[in-house]
Design a protein around this motif. Structure first.
Motif, mmCIF file in Angstrom:
data_model
loop_
_atom_site.group_PDB
_atom_site.id
_atom_site.type_symbol
_atom_site.label_atom_id
_atom_site.label_comp_id
_atom_site.label_asym_id
_atom_site.label_seq_id
_atom_site.Cartn_x
_atom_site.Cartn_y
_atom_site.Cartn_z
ATOM 1 N N SER A 137 -5.176 3.101 -0.798
ATOM 2 C CA SER A 137 -3.961 2.698 -0.087
ATOM 3 C C SER A 137 -3.147 3.886 0.411
ATOM 4 O O SER A 137 -2.152 3.707 1.111
ATOM 5 N N GLU A 138 -3.566 5.107 0.066
ATOM 6 C CA GLU A 138 -2.944 6.302 0.625
ATOM 7 C C GLU A 138 -3.642 6.774 1.894
ATOM 8 O O GLU A 138 -3.084 7.537 2.674
ATOM 9 N N PRO A 172 0.827 -1.213 0.000
ATOM 10 C CA PRO A 172 0.000 0.000 0.000
ATOM 11 C C PRO A 172 0.858 1.259 0.000
ATOM 12 O O PRO A 172 1.959 1.284 0.547
ATOM 13 N N LEU A 173 0.330 2.308 -0.609
ATOM 14 C CA LEU A 173 1.108 3.537 -0.764
ATOM 15 C C LEU A 173 1.295 4.284 0.547
ATOM 16 O O LEU A 173 2.215 5.092 0.676
ATOM 17 N N ARG A 174 0.444 4.027 1.546
ATOM 18 C CA ARG A 174 0.614 4.726 2.830
ATOM 19 C C ARG A 174 1.890 4.300 3.544
ATOM 20 O O ARG A 174 2.349 4.972 4.466
ATOM 21 N N ASP A 175 2.487 3.172 3.097
ATOM 22 C CA ASP A 175 3.751 2.720 3.693
ATOM 23 C C ASP A 175 4.955 3.369 3.028
ATOM 24 O O ASP A 175 6.093 3.141 3.444
ATOM 25 N N LEU A 176 4.724 4.172 1.978
ATOM 26 C CA LEU A 176 5.806 4.831 1.250
ATOM 27 C C LEU A 176 5.831 6.319 1.585
ATOM 28 O O LEU A 176 4.834 6.890 2.007
ATOM 29 N N GLU A 177 6.975 6.932 1.378
ATOM 30 C CA GLU A 177 7.082 8.381 1.507
ATOM 31 C C GLU A 177 7.037 8.967 0.103
ATOM 32 O O GLU A 177 8.031 8.959 -0.621
ATOM 33 N N LEU A 178 5.870 9.461 -0.275
ATOM 34 C CA LEU A 178 5.681 9.920 -1.643
ATOM 35 C C LEU A 178 6.331 11.279 -1.857
ATOM 36 O O LEU A 178 6.323 12.141 -0.972
#
Length: 340
Positions: A182-183, A161-167
């Motif tokens: 997922s954000e 999921p994108l919430r686990d990344l630092e965009l």
């Protein structure tokens, strides 16, 4: 901010909606979405009212949205998912009673959301790859967007999921209109049976997550009793009352929001802003004119005011601070905005 109650059909999210908002679910809106406001509890308001005796008290509230439940067969999911996308924070309600496997249920639900995100991002990446092959005035912008989205497509395709990344700023810009699941921040509520112990009901594989276990139907039933009946019922059945205010605060924290205060004889009020918001952001949440004409914020701590008993004493002790527009709002701040 919209808080979306989400989950599979029969998970108990409509019962949770009823408990949190005191508004009964409308069967006519089962395929749409129903919303109501839930005031955010704040015990410090009572102490401020003792000091100011205000004519008006206003508490910030969360907009709770009971979204359509997803069908495990995926029938009609596209329409239901579109309603869920409008929420800024997700409260995922998972059945954890009558032999249910909440760990597997949650994993399947998260997969459904992630696949929906993957389809959106993959579709955009495919279109961009075709468009950048052509000579066009906006080609550089399209290349930039493609470069931002391709790593996100890879992450989603790998089940991350994108919430686990630092965009990056470019990635945030590229995904802004997608409202990707997922954000979104989230809280998981396990809907347990009446006889389960909330302290031991969370499966081992979910203990690393932001999870709260509660018997939703039981707590709704208790909330509808008067005080004497509630006390007698709890004593007879050996059950405990779960603090609804605690759940609302947990949802607020999960949504990465916080409160600040304004206080005076006219009104004592709490305001909801994102964590990390600045003084000028807070001014804008009160009124756009305050942000546009912002000069400074006069800030004092609620704890200091309650301890000393008056603004005069606060100023005498030099505890009234003058803060600039980039000051980051802290919990316990009481603001007075000076503006043109």
């Amino acid at each position: 901010m919209k808080i979306g109650l989400v989950g599979y059909q029969g998970s108990g999210k409509s019962t949770l909606f009823h408990w949190l908002t005191d508004i009964a679910p409308d069967p006519a809106k089962a395929r749409d979405a129903q919303s109501a406001m839930a005031p955010i509890p704040e015990p410090r308001v009572a102490a401020l009212c003792e000091i100011y005796s205000p004519k008006k008290i206003t508490k910030a509230a969360l907009e709770i949205v009971d979204t359509p439940g997803l069908d495990r067969s995926h029938e009609g999911s596209a329409v239901r998912l579109a309603k869920i996308r409008e929420a800024s924070c997700l409260v995922v309600v998972v059945a954890a009673y009558a032999g249910a496997d909440p760990g597997a249920d949650l994993a399947n639900f998260e997969d459904d959301l992630l696949i929906a995100d993957l389809n959106i991002v993959a579709g955009r990446v495919t279109r961009l790859r075709e468009q950048v092959k052509k000579s066009r005035p906006d080609r550089d912008e399209l290349v930039k967007e493609l470069q931002a989205l391709e790593p996100l497509h890879e992450s989603l395709d790998a089940g991350k999921p994108l919430r686990d990344l630092e965009l990056t700023p470019d990635q945030l810009k590229a995904t802004r209109s997608f409202q990707l699941f997922s954000e979104k921040p989230r809280l998981v509520i396990l809907n347990i049976s009446d006889d389960q112990d909330p302290d031991s009901a969370t499966p081992e594989e979910l203990k690393e997550m932001n999870v709260l276990a509660v018997s939703i139907a039981l707590q709704l039933e208790l909330a509808e009793l008067d005080d004497a009946e509630r006390e007698a019922f709890c004593e007879e059945m050996g059950v405990a009352i779960f603090d609804r205010d605690q759940v609302i605060r947990r949802i607020m924290d999960a949504s990465q929001q916080m409160l600040f205060f304004t206080a005076g004889e006219k009104e004592v009020r709490t305001w909801l802003i994102p964590q990390g918001a600045t003084a000028v952001d807070a001014a804008g949440s009160i009124h756009t004119d305050l942000a546009q004409g912002f000069i400074r914020a006069e800030v004092m701590r609620c704890a200091d005011l309650v301890r000393l008993g008056s603004e005069r004493e606060i100023k005498a002790k030099n505890l009234m601070r003058q803060e600039h527009k980039d000051y980051v709002i802290q919990d316990d701040d009481i603001l007075l905005i000076r503006h043109n």
